[in-house]
Design a protein around this motif. Structure first.
Motif, PDB file in Angstrom:
ATOM      1  N   PRO A   1     -69.886  48.703 -50.748  1.00 60.81           N
ATOM      2  CA  PRO A   1     -69.245  49.442 -49.658  1.00 60.81           C
ATOM      3  C   PRO A   1     -70.001  49.420 -48.339  1.00 60.81           C
TER       4      PRO A   1
ATOM      5  N   HIS B   1     -64.386  49.225 -45.975  1.00 59.70           N
ATOM      6  CA  HIS B   1     -65.758  49.514 -46.366  1.00 59.70           C
ATOM      7  C   HIS B   1     -66.267  50.714 -45.587  1.00 59.70           C
TER       8      HIS B   1
ATOM      9  N   SER C   1     -68.489  47.895 -42.662  1.00 65.28           N
ATOM     10  CA  SER C   1     -67.926  46.578 -42.970  1.00 65.28           C
ATOM     11  C   SER C   1     -68.503  45.457 -42.126  1.00 65.28           C
TER      12      SER C   1
ATOM     13  N   SER D   1     -61.784  53.393 -47.812  1.00 70.13           N
ATOM     14  CA  SER D   1     -62.942  52.891 -48.553  1.00 70.13           C
ATOM     15  C   SER D   1     -63.080  53.494 -49.955  1.00 70.13           C
TER      16      SER D   1
ATOM     17  N   ARG E   1     -62.415  53.383 -53.463  1.00 72.97           N
ATOM     18  CA  ARG E   1     -61.885  52.515 -54.514  1.00 72.97           C
ATOM     19  C   ARG E   1     -62.403  52.908 -55.896  1.00 72.97           C
TER      20      ARG E   1
ATOM     21  N   PHE F   1     -68.167  51.301 -54.655  1.00 71.44           N
ATOM     22  CA  PHE F   1     -67.362  51.977 -53.647  1.00 71.44           C
ATOM     23  C   PHE F   1     -67.121  53.422 -54.077  1.00 71.44           C
TER      24      PHE F   1
ATOM     25  N   SER G   1     -68.455  59.267 -50.223  1.00 72.00           N
ATOM     26  CA  SER G   1     -68.472  58.404 -49.034  1.00 72.00           C
ATOM     27  C   SER G   1     -69.532  58.871 -48.052  1.00 72.00           C
TER      28      SER G   1
END
Length: 255
Positions: free
Chosen positions: A93, A130, A133, A171, A173, A178, A185
C-alpha cells in the motif's frame, strides 16, 4: 482558447515575428473582460493585452483576426491522470519510491486532447488505490516526443512534482498489506512518517560522514522531502472524517 491559438502561431513560424490576435473577447488574469481586444505575442511571451483602440501594433507583425473567439489564460489541472502514467503495483500500500516519470507516455492522445481544451499545465499522478502511490509530475503541455520535453524544472534543476496519497475507501483491500479499515490506513501512513523522521535525523546526525549515514532508502528520501516541505502531497479522500484524518497525519509529520 488562448493556448490553442498561441500554439498555432508558434508552429507556423516559431515566433520569428510578433503575433497579433485582434477582435476577440479577452478574459485577462485580473481585471474586467475586454469586449474587442488585442493580444500580442513576441518571443513566445505575451507582451501586450488591451482594447483595440489602445494598443499599438508592432511593425512587421503577423495579424490574426479572431473576431468571435474568446481568449483566456491557459487552464491548470491540479489533479490529472493523462498520459497513461502509473505508480505503485499490488505488492503493497505504500510506494513513494515509484515515479510517474518512468511510466508516462508523452505521445498519448490524452495530452493532445487536454491541450486542445485549453489546459496548459498539469499535475500528473498515479491513481488512488494506494495509501502512497508514487511521485507526481508538474508538466507543461508542449508538443513533445518524450516526457523530458514536458518537465517543469525547479531552480536546482530537479523535476517539479508532488506525492500522491489517499485514504478513505480506495485503498482498503485487506490483502497484500493493504488496510481493511480507515484506522489501519491512518496507522500505516503515520508509521511511514515516523520512519521518515528517523531517517532524516540519522542523516543530520551523520553530518556528511559516509560511515555514519544510513543505507540509502528511495522511499524514505521522498517522504523526507515531504517533511521538509519540498514535495507537496496530493491526497485523494472521500468523507469529512477522512479529511480530518489527513489533517491529523499532517500534524504528525510536522512533529
Amino acid at each position: 482558447c488562448l493556448a490553442a491559438l498561441l500554439g498555432v502561431a508558434a508552429g507556423v513560424n516559431a515566433q520569428e515575428k510578433p503575433q497579433v490576435f485582434t477582435g476577440a473577447q479577452i478574459i485577462p488574469i485580473s481585471g474586467a473582460p475586454i469586449a474587442h481586444g488585442v493580444l500580442i505575442v513576441a518571443g513566445g511571451k505575451i507582451i501586450a493585452v488591451g482594447p483595440v483602440d489602445k494598443i499599438s501594433l508592432p511593425v512587421g507583425a503577423e495579424i490574426h483576426d479572431v473576431t468571435g473567439k474568446v481568449l483566456m489564460p491557459g487552464l491548470v489541472d491540479s489533479h490529472s491522470h493523462i498520459g497513461s502514467g502509473s505508480g505503485g503495483d499490488g505488492s503493497g500500500p505504500i510506494q513513494p519510491e515509484t515515479r510517474v516519470l518512468d511510466s508516462l507516455d508523452a505521445r498519448d492522445t490524452s495530452l493532445q486532447k487536454a491541450r486542445a481544451g485549453g489546459i496548459t499545465t498539469v499535475n500528473v499522478m498515479p491513481g488512488s488505490g494506494h495509501l502512497i502511490s508514487g511521485q507526481t509530475l508538474y508538466l507543461k503541455l508542449r508538443e513533445a516526443r518524450t516526457v523530458d520535453d514536458l518537465l517543469i524544472k525547479l531552480p536546482d534543476g530537479t523535476n517539479a512534482g508532488g506525492l500522491k496519497m489517499a485514504n478513505g475507501t480506495n485503498s482498503m483491500r485487506g490483502a497484500n498489506g493493504f488496510p481493511g479499515t480507515r484506522a489501519k490506513s491512518a496507522a500505516l501512513v503515520r508509521a511511514e512518517y515516523i520512519k521518515a523522521q528517523e531517517y532524516r535525523d540519522k542523516i543530520k546526525r551523520a553530518n556528511g560522514d559516509a560511515e555514519k549515514l544510513p543505507p540509502r532508502d528511495l522511499a524514505l528520501e521522498k517522504m523526507s522531502e515531504v517533511l521538509a516541505g519540498q514535495r507537496i502531497v496530493q491526497n485523494h479522500t472521500h468523507r469529512h472524517d477522512d479529511i480530518l484524518t489527513v489533517l491529523r497525519l499532517a500534524q504528525a509529520a510536522q512533529a
